[in-house]
Scaffold this motif. Structure first.
Motif, PDB file in Angstrom:
ATOM      1  N   VAL A  23      -2.137   1.184  -5.253  1.00 47.62           N
ATOM      2  CA  VAL A  23      -3.215   1.464  -4.106  1.00 47.62           C
ATOM      3  C   VAL A  23      -2.794   0.207  -3.093  1.00 47.62           C
ATOM      4  CG1 VAL A  23      -4.593   2.421  -5.508  1.00 47.62           C
ATOM      5  CG2 VAL A  23      -4.827   0.110  -5.083  1.00 47.62           C
ATOM      6  N   ARG A  24      -3.195   0.687  -1.794  1.00 48.69           N
ATOM      7  CA  ARG A  24      -3.482  -0.336  -0.746  1.00 48.69           C
ATOM      8  C   ARG A  24      -4.923  -0.672  -0.799  1.00 48.69           C
ATOM      9  NH1 ARG A  24      -3.384   1.252   5.702  1.00 48.69           N
ATOM     10  NH2 ARG A  24      -4.569  -0.703   6.448  1.00 48.69           N
ATOM     11  N   LEU A  67      -1.499   5.187  -2.999  1.00 42.39           N
ATOM     12  CA  LEU A  67      -0.120   5.683  -2.383  1.00 42.39           C
ATOM     13  C   LEU A  67       0.760   6.449  -3.468  1.00 42.39           C
ATOM     14  CD1 LEU A  67       0.436   2.004  -0.879  1.00 42.39           C
ATOM     15  CD2 LEU A  67      -0.307   3.882   0.178  1.00 42.39           C
ATOM     16  N   THR A 125       5.871   8.840   6.295  1.00 42.40           N
ATOM     17  CA  THR A 125       5.763   7.402   5.920  1.00 42.40           C
ATOM     18  C   THR A 125       4.256   6.880   5.536  1.00 42.40           C
ATOM     19  OG1 THR A 125       5.409   6.341   7.832  1.00 42.40           O
ATOM     20  CG2 THR A 125       7.650   6.375   7.117  1.00 42.40           C
ATOM     21  N   PHE A 126       4.160   6.018   4.748  1.00 43.45           N
ATOM     22  CA  PHE A 126       3.141   5.176   4.346  1.00 43.45           C
ATOM     23  C   PHE A 126       2.965   4.025   5.201  1.00 43.45           C
ATOM     24  CE2 PHE A 126       3.373   7.174  -0.013  1.00 43.45           C
ATOM     25  CZ  PHE A 126       2.134   7.684   0.086  1.00 43.45           C
ATOM     26  N   LEU A 161       1.882   0.276   6.115  1.00 46.36           N
ATOM     27  CA  LEU A 161       1.266  -0.866   5.556  1.00 46.36           C
ATOM     28  C   LEU A 161       1.359  -1.902   6.544  1.00 46.36           C
ATOM     29  CD1 LEU A 161       3.108  -0.463   2.127  1.00 46.36           C
ATOM     30  CD2 LEU A 161       0.784   0.219   2.813  1.00 46.36           C
ATOM     31  N   THR A 202      -0.884  -6.577   4.412  1.00 45.35           N
ATOM     32  CA  THR A 202      -1.695  -5.579   3.247  1.00 45.35           C
ATOM     33  C   THR A 202      -1.426  -6.142   2.051  1.00 45.35           C
ATOM     34  OG1 THR A 202      -1.161  -3.578   4.696  1.00 45.35           O
ATOM     35  CG2 THR A 202      -1.529  -3.195   2.392  1.00 45.35           C
ATOM     36  N   LEU A 257      -1.331  -4.993  -1.986  1.00 42.02           N
ATOM     37  CA  LEU A 257      -1.033  -3.815  -2.784  1.00 42.02           C
ATOM     38  C   LEU A 257      -1.357  -4.219  -4.055  1.00 42.02           C
ATOM     39  CD1 LEU A 257       2.690  -2.854  -1.723  1.00 42.02           C
ATOM     40  CD2 LEU A 257       0.347  -1.839  -0.950  1.00 42.02           C
ATOM     41  N   LEU A 298       9.886   0.196  -4.003  1.00 42.42           N
ATOM     42  CA  LEU A 298       9.433   0.444  -2.803  1.00 42.42           C
ATOM     43  C   LEU A 298      10.616   0.293  -1.712  1.00 42.42           C
ATOM     44  CD1 LEU A 298       6.149  -1.168  -2.737  1.00 42.42           C
ATOM     45  CD2 LEU A 298       6.694   1.145  -3.350  1.00 42.42           C
ATOM     46  N   GLY A 346      -0.483  10.148   2.339  1.00 46.27           N
ATOM     47  CA  GLY A 346      -1.492   9.986   1.467  1.00 46.27           C
ATOM     48  C   GLY A 346      -1.693  10.682   0.196  1.00 46.27           C
TER      49      GLY A 346
END
Length: 190
Positions: free
Chosen positions: A8-9, A32, A49-50, A52, A56, A58, A80, A91
């Motif tokens: 997760v973020r 994520l 994309t995600f 970040l 950020t 994680l 990643l 998401g």
């Protein structure tokens, strides 16, 4: 030994380094990636994309389960890769419920309905139940119609939880239904 993993973020700062967490999930965590037992990968649709932002935090949540009486030694890897930012952000959207009560000595279904509030382009699914699960169905009703099945796992295998590609467009007002089937052969309510 990995029951599930969630990446997760965080929206609110969490402690740095490993720590025990007394909750399943927090509203300040933006998922994520999630995975059950075994290896899994998530390939986003082209052009997605995600995002970040710099700085950020994680967080990785691991639920570990040792089903034996022996000590276990296992490892987890998360890989990643960087991608150019895009306007099409990805998401995780959750369906179903964590309110599960299984009557003793019987099979039962837990059903959860949800009305979609915004456009959702589904490109993969990650079904998740526990060891008493026997089958799972995801249904969609368009324009007020009765929901029809668009995805099914039957039989459910706790040791084979994986991310599965699924292309599905949901619109505001669509009705979604998750039906999880269980078998509780014990004399206790679970």
């Amino acid at each position: 030994t990995v029951h599930h993993l969630v990446l997760v973020r965080t929206l609110a700062q969490e402690p740095a380094g490993p720590f025990e967490c007394d909750t399943f999930f927090k509203p300040t965590w933006l998922p994520l990636f999630a995975n059950g037992t075994g290896a899994a990968s998530l390939d986003l649709p082209s052009g997605s994309t995600f995002f970040l932002p710099k700085g950020t935090q994680l967080l990785v949540q691991l639920h570990l389960l040792n089903p034996s009486t022996d000590n276990q030694n296992d490892s987890v890897q998360i890989r990643l890769r960087r991608a150019a930012p895009t306007a099409n952000l990805a998401g995780i959207y959750g369906f179903g419920t964590t309110k599960v009560e299984l009557p003793p000595n019987q099979k039962s279904d837990v059903t959860n309905d949800c009305t979609v509030e915004s456009d959702v382009d589904v490109f993969a699914v990650f079904p998740h139940m526990h060891t008493r699960g026997t089958a799972l169905s995801f249904q969609v009703g368009k324009n007020g119609a009765q929901p029809s099945e668009v995805y099914r796992v039957d039989p459910w295998n706790f040791d084979q939880q994986a991310i599965t590609p699924l292309s599905l467009k949901l619109a505001p007002g669509d009705l979604t239904r998750v039906v999880c089937s269980y078998d509780n052969p014990t004399a206790d309510t679970i």
